[in-house]
Scaffold this motif. Sequence first.
Motif, PDB file in Angstrom:
ATOM      1  N   LEU A   1      -7.308   1.437  -2.562  1.00 16.54           N
ATOM      2  CA  LEU A   1      -7.047   0.021  -2.334  1.00 16.54           C
ATOM      3  C   LEU A   1      -5.719  -0.192  -1.628  1.00 16.54           C
ATOM      4  O   LEU A   1      -4.823   0.662  -1.680  1.00 16.54           O
ATOM      5  CB  LEU A   1      -7.018  -0.731  -3.670  1.00 16.54           C
ATOM      6  CG  LEU A   1      -8.288  -0.667  -4.534  1.00 16.54           C
ATOM      7  CD1 LEU A   1      -8.046  -1.384  -5.859  1.00 16.54           C
ATOM      8  CD2 LEU A   1      -9.482  -1.269  -3.806  1.00 16.54           C
ATOM      9  N   SER A   2      -5.615  -1.330  -0.974  1.00 19.56           N
ATOM     10  CA  SER A   2      -4.321  -1.724  -0.435  1.00 19.56           C
ATOM     11  C   SER A   2      -3.383  -2.027  -1.597  1.00 19.56           C
ATOM     12  O   SER A   2      -3.838  -2.265  -2.727  1.00 19.56           O
ATOM     13  CB  SER A   2      -4.471  -2.966   0.443  1.00 19.56           C
ATOM     14  OG  SER A   2      -4.871  -4.085  -0.348  1.00 19.56           O
ATOM     15  N   LYS A   3      -2.096  -2.036  -1.325  1.00 13.90           N
ATOM     16  CA  LYS A   3      -1.138  -2.301  -2.395  1.00 13.90           C
ATOM     17  C   LYS A   3      -1.373  -3.679  -3.002  1.00 13.90           C
ATOM     18  O   LYS A   3      -1.274  -3.861  -4.222  1.00 13.90           O
ATOM     19  CB  LYS A   3       0.290  -2.205  -1.857  1.00 13.90           C
ATOM     20  CG  LYS A   3       1.345  -2.372  -2.937  1.00 13.90           C
ATOM     21  CD  LYS A   3       2.742  -2.133  -2.403  1.00 13.90           C
ATOM     22  CE  LYS A   3       3.770  -2.275  -3.520  1.00 13.90           C
ATOM     23  NZ  LYS A   3       5.157  -2.021  -3.038  1.00 13.90           N
ATOM     24  N   GLN A   4      -1.708  -4.654  -2.167  1.00  8.76           N
ATOM     25  CA  GLN A   4      -1.944  -6.006  -2.663  1.00  8.76           C
ATOM     26  C   GLN A   4      -3.150  -6.046  -3.601  1.00  8.76           C
ATOM     27  O   GLN A   4      -3.099  -6.668  -4.669  1.00  8.76           O
ATOM     28  CB  GLN A   4      -2.163  -6.969  -1.492  1.00  8.76           C
ATOM     29  CG  GLN A   4      -2.384  -8.415  -1.918  1.00  8.76           C
ATOM     30  CD  GLN A   4      -2.555  -9.341  -0.720  1.00  8.76           C
ATOM     31  OE1 GLN A   4      -2.515  -8.898   0.434  1.00  8.76           O
ATOM     32  NE2 GLN A   4      -2.758 -10.627  -0.986  1.00  8.76           N
ATOM     33  N   ASP A   5      -4.231  -5.384  -3.207  1.00 10.93           N
ATOM     34  CA  ASP A   5      -5.426  -5.374  -4.050  1.00 10.93           C
ATOM     35  C   ASP A   5      -5.190  -4.572  -5.330  1.00 10.93           C
ATOM     36  O   ASP A   5      -5.682  -4.936  -6.406  1.00 10.93           O
ATOM     37  CB  ASP A   5      -6.603  -4.780  -3.283  1.00 10.93           C
ATOM     38  CG  ASP A   5      -7.162  -5.735  -2.250  1.00 10.93           C
ATOM     39  OD1 ASP A   5      -6.894  -6.945  -2.360  1.00 10.93           O
ATOM     40  OD2 ASP A   5      -7.843  -5.272  -1.318  1.00 10.93           O
TER      41      ASP A   5
END
Length: 441
Positions: free
Chosen positions: A192-196
């Motif tokens: 996942l992306s850091k935000q997700d």
Amino acid sequence: MSADAANRSSSHPADAHGRDHVSPADIALGVIIGRTSEYFDFFVFGLGCVLVFPELVFPFAERLTGTLYAFGIFALAFVTRPIGSVLFFALDRRYGRVSKLTVALFLLGGSTAAIAFLPGYATIGVWSIVILAGFRLLQGIALGGAWDGLSSLLALNAPPERRGWYAMLPQLGAPFGFILAAGLFAYFEGALSKQDFLGWGWRYPFFVALTINVVALFARLRMVATHEFAALMETRELMPVPLAELVRAHGATLVIGAFVPLASFALFHLVTIFPVSWINLFTDRSVSEFLLVQGAGGVVCAGAIVTSGLIADQIGRRNTLLLAGGMIALFSLSSIVAPLLFGDSLAGQTIYVIIGFGLLGLSYGQTAGAVASSFRPPYRYTGAALTSDLAWLIGAGFAPLVALTLSSRFGLAWVGLYLLSGALGTLAALWIDRRLEGRYG
């Protein structure tokens, strides 16, 4: 058999003689599943302290300080664990072991799963910190209550020449729980992306804790709720006793026993939780990749735990602990003199982790059996639990906080010095208590 013991087994099938049957293999499987669920809950929280909580709960602090704050909350469970043991022993005496385990494991799984729904500091402010700390306190209380006596029963019913082997079986829950927790975090952090990941990905490992604890509960109740188990526990005198009575009979043993596994418990979080914090804060290495390396280390640890059982049956549990303590002392000295420990070298980081996990398995595999054998039978159930609680508090509870504080201020060699103090504590405790191995059986 007591009426309470009989009530525990009304729904279990009986053998041809009208008795419930619990084999050593059943006991071993139940112990391993139960310990795996407990360690999974604790490792999930520990990894969350590194990868999630500094930004979610402590966004007002810089990353290092936020991680130290999170490690402070991590230590709370080890403070409340002895309190949980005392409270749940009272519940055991009053309502029976089935009730005790059911409440404890639902509390453990529920408090871990509830963290999955934790709002961040940006949403509810300081209450995010308060709620996280509250759930961590509950985790510790529940873990104290999860002590079921199965590991002691397993060791006591083993042939004398195989007690080292049977004593190590419950300890396999630690690497299994870590491998599961590290694998889940490695997947979500890497995919996942850091935000997700910070938004929802990290919550999944916490959420599945309740399911894992329910499975563990039924695996344990399958044995605990049988006539044979109740009879064995009473025959072996593995019943709870009041704290004051234990202290009067075995006060010195309680203190010495808490220092016997110090080397193992100090190393415990220095190869699991602390290294992830160092990699995350001070290197450019992928955290998900490093977690996979640690997962491989967990496999090595499991193999070393099995090996400890084979060695202990040849040279004795006390000598096995002496051997492992000496090796950990040498390992810590090498870290002080030439700290391969998490430098810029990927090879050095990997070597440290793999060797550390191997030594952890060799030492941790026999800590429970050696400590339990120091108590006379009537006090073994309660004494082994409280000794373990105190050992975790002294040796492991504050290890990530201390290690990260020392290394960030004075350098990585100080982590080796900290580990050396634990190894010397173990060797000193074993020297003081020469009769540790098999004192009462």
